[in-house]
Scaffold this motif. Sequence first.
Motif, PDB file in Angstrom:
ATOM      1  N   THR A 263      -3.974  12.465  -0.481  1.00 17.92           N
ATOM      2  CA  THR A 263      -3.235  11.322  -1.000  1.00 17.92           C
ATOM      3  C   THR A 263      -3.914  10.762  -2.229  1.00 17.92           C
ATOM      4  O   THR A 263      -5.136  10.752  -2.337  1.00 17.92           O
ATOM      5  CB  THR A 263      -3.150  10.193   0.046  1.00 17.92           C
TER       6      THR A 263
ATOM      7  N   VAL B 212       1.237  11.381   4.170  1.00 21.37           N
ATOM      8  CA  VAL B 212       0.611  10.075   4.064  1.00 21.37           C
ATOM      9  C   VAL B 212      -0.418  10.008   5.167  1.00 21.37           C
ATOM     10  O   VAL B 212      -0.096  10.185   6.329  1.00 21.37           O
ATOM     11  CB  VAL B 212       1.621   8.934   4.265  1.00 21.37           C
TER      12      VAL B 212
ATOM     13  N   ASP C 271      -4.473   7.729  -3.006  1.00 21.21           N
ATOM     14  CA  ASP C 271      -4.449   6.390  -2.438  1.00 21.21           C
ATOM     15  C   ASP C 271      -5.713   5.658  -2.815  1.00 21.21           C
ATOM     16  O   ASP C 271      -6.782   6.262  -2.927  1.00 21.21           O
ATOM     17  CB  ASP C 271      -4.348   6.484  -0.912  1.00 21.21           C
TER      18      ASP C 271
ATOM     19  N   SER D 199      -5.989  -0.111  -6.319  1.00 23.48           N
ATOM     20  CA  SER D 199      -5.160   1.096  -6.271  1.00 23.48           C
ATOM     21  C   SER D 199      -5.841   2.319  -6.878  1.00 23.48           C
ATOM     22  O   SER D 199      -5.219   3.373  -6.973  1.00 23.48           O
ATOM     23  CB  SER D 199      -3.838   0.844  -7.012  1.00 23.48           C
TER      24      SER D 199
ATOM     25  N   ARG E 270       0.833  -1.193   0.000  1.00 23.39           N
ATOM     26  CA  ARG E 270       0.000   0.000   0.000  1.00 23.39           C
ATOM     27  C   ARG E 270       0.867   1.241   0.000  1.00 23.39           C
ATOM     28  O   ARG E 270       1.831   1.336   0.731  1.00 23.39           O
ATOM     29  CB  ARG E 270      -0.898   0.033   1.249  1.00 23.39           C
ATOM     30  N   ARG E 271       0.489   2.211  -0.824  1.00 26.24           N
ATOM     31  CA  ARG E 271       1.239   3.456  -0.893  1.00 26.24           C
ATOM     32  C   ARG E 271       0.273   4.614  -1.001  1.00 26.24           C
ATOM     33  O   ARG E 271      -0.589   4.616  -1.861  1.00 26.24           O
ATOM     34  CB  ARG E 271       2.173   3.464  -2.095  1.00 26.24           C
ATOM     35  N   GLY E 272       0.420   5.595  -0.134  1.00 25.38           N
ATOM     36  CA  GLY E 272      -0.372   6.809  -0.263  1.00 25.38           C
ATOM     37  C   GLY E 272       0.505   7.890  -0.862  1.00 25.38           C
ATOM     38  O   GLY E 272       1.561   8.176  -0.340  1.00 25.38           O
TER      39      GLY E 272
END
Length: 465
Positions: A260, A60, A262, A289, A35-37
């Motif tokens: 974000t 984030v 996200d 995503s 997971r990436r914000g």
Amino acid sequence: MSTLEERLREEMARSVAAVRPAPDPYGRLLRRRRRRGWRWGGLGLGAAVVAALLGAQGLVAPAGPGPRPAPQRTGSTQQQRDVPLTEWTRSLLAAPTRGDAAAAGAIREALDKDRARRNVKPELDQIKVLYVVDVGGDRVFGAAYYGAGRGLFVHAAAPQGTSADELVHGPDGDPYGWAGGGGALDPFSFGGAMTRYTVALAPPGCLAQGSVASKVGPDSALQITWGAAAEFVVDPAPAWNRWWRVTCDGRVRQLGYEGTLDGPRKKTSPPPAERGTADPDMVKELLWSWPSIAGLDVVRKRVLWGGTPPGETRPTVVGLGELADGSVYVCEVTGKGDAQPVTQLPPAQDPALPKDFPTKAWITVAVAPSAGLVAVRLPDETRIGFSDRLLVIGPPEAVQLRVSGQTNELVALTGGVGVIVAPVPARIGLSAVDGSGRDLARLTVVEPGGSSSFLLGLGSMHDWT
């Protein structure tokens, strides 16, 4: 540090110069976390942020309010980002303290005692408390250490009733334990817990506005409805996940989305693509995503098309998020693997990525007035950023695309799908026609000029010259 990591850092530093992603994007690529914000903003929008959001320039956070995080002990190891003073930041320092000016003296004394713990450079020998205000159950302050032509912004927020010493020092003497931190002294900055309320300061004579609503316009860009304008904004509504604009003497100086990029974080079974063929894992990545952007309230998601676009080498999956007014939010994933959003143009002098660059998938997004004809920019194959190609998807029976504007050409469509070469900023009209020449659907694409990054047709701006 490995040779690969050094090269990654150099490449990423250049390619993300026009956008503010989450902290350490290079490390994120190397670690390949699930997971990436990512934050998208206007080149420094929000220099002051909560420590819980991990830093002064890269943010984030979850998409909404949440519990106050546990203190993160950093002490004197926290990097201080002092920057040269400008005409705009000098005007901030010269202006009166906003809010509770009577409380400024005690906060200033606490900040002066806290120099060593905050690792403040000796030449920053003066302190100005910019504001002290109560909002959302917190007491929030913003201040600057400055001197020798340079400035450092610091801020903190803690429950109302907290003493000045504890507000500045944090729990157990930790200067970053509360929602707060240090960073560059920018002309426009936020303070406090951005996911719960808004405290924002613009230079004297400038007006800051947050978005209150948005919709898709006829030129495939968001149209923003702006809230009340003020030099100093104190609002119980969150600053997070909103567009922000700062205007000085009628000229827009800063514009960006503070939030974000996200995904919705909802695991779903991958449905088949309505058209073409899509790898189930890529469909999962698309749905997992898909960036959640405030103002785009998706009623239903569809996996529109999957395949390898004409002239491309990587597979692509395109989804449509239907909005209540009939417009659509377009999201595409190109390549296999963990996907990262692309919002910027690679600089013209940017060299190609090294051959040992980790395999990545990339996300690009767009909006369109209807689902009948959509266009979304493809990511570059050799560098991190947008390419000069637009993937166009029209009705299945469309066999040709008429392009007007910058160029006038005819592009063949296969099953209604094709790719056109359109360097940024594209300003073109598209018309999809069937075999008899009948016009089936039209679309206007107008991308912002003069910006090295853009999101949903709006370019980031940070012009404090």
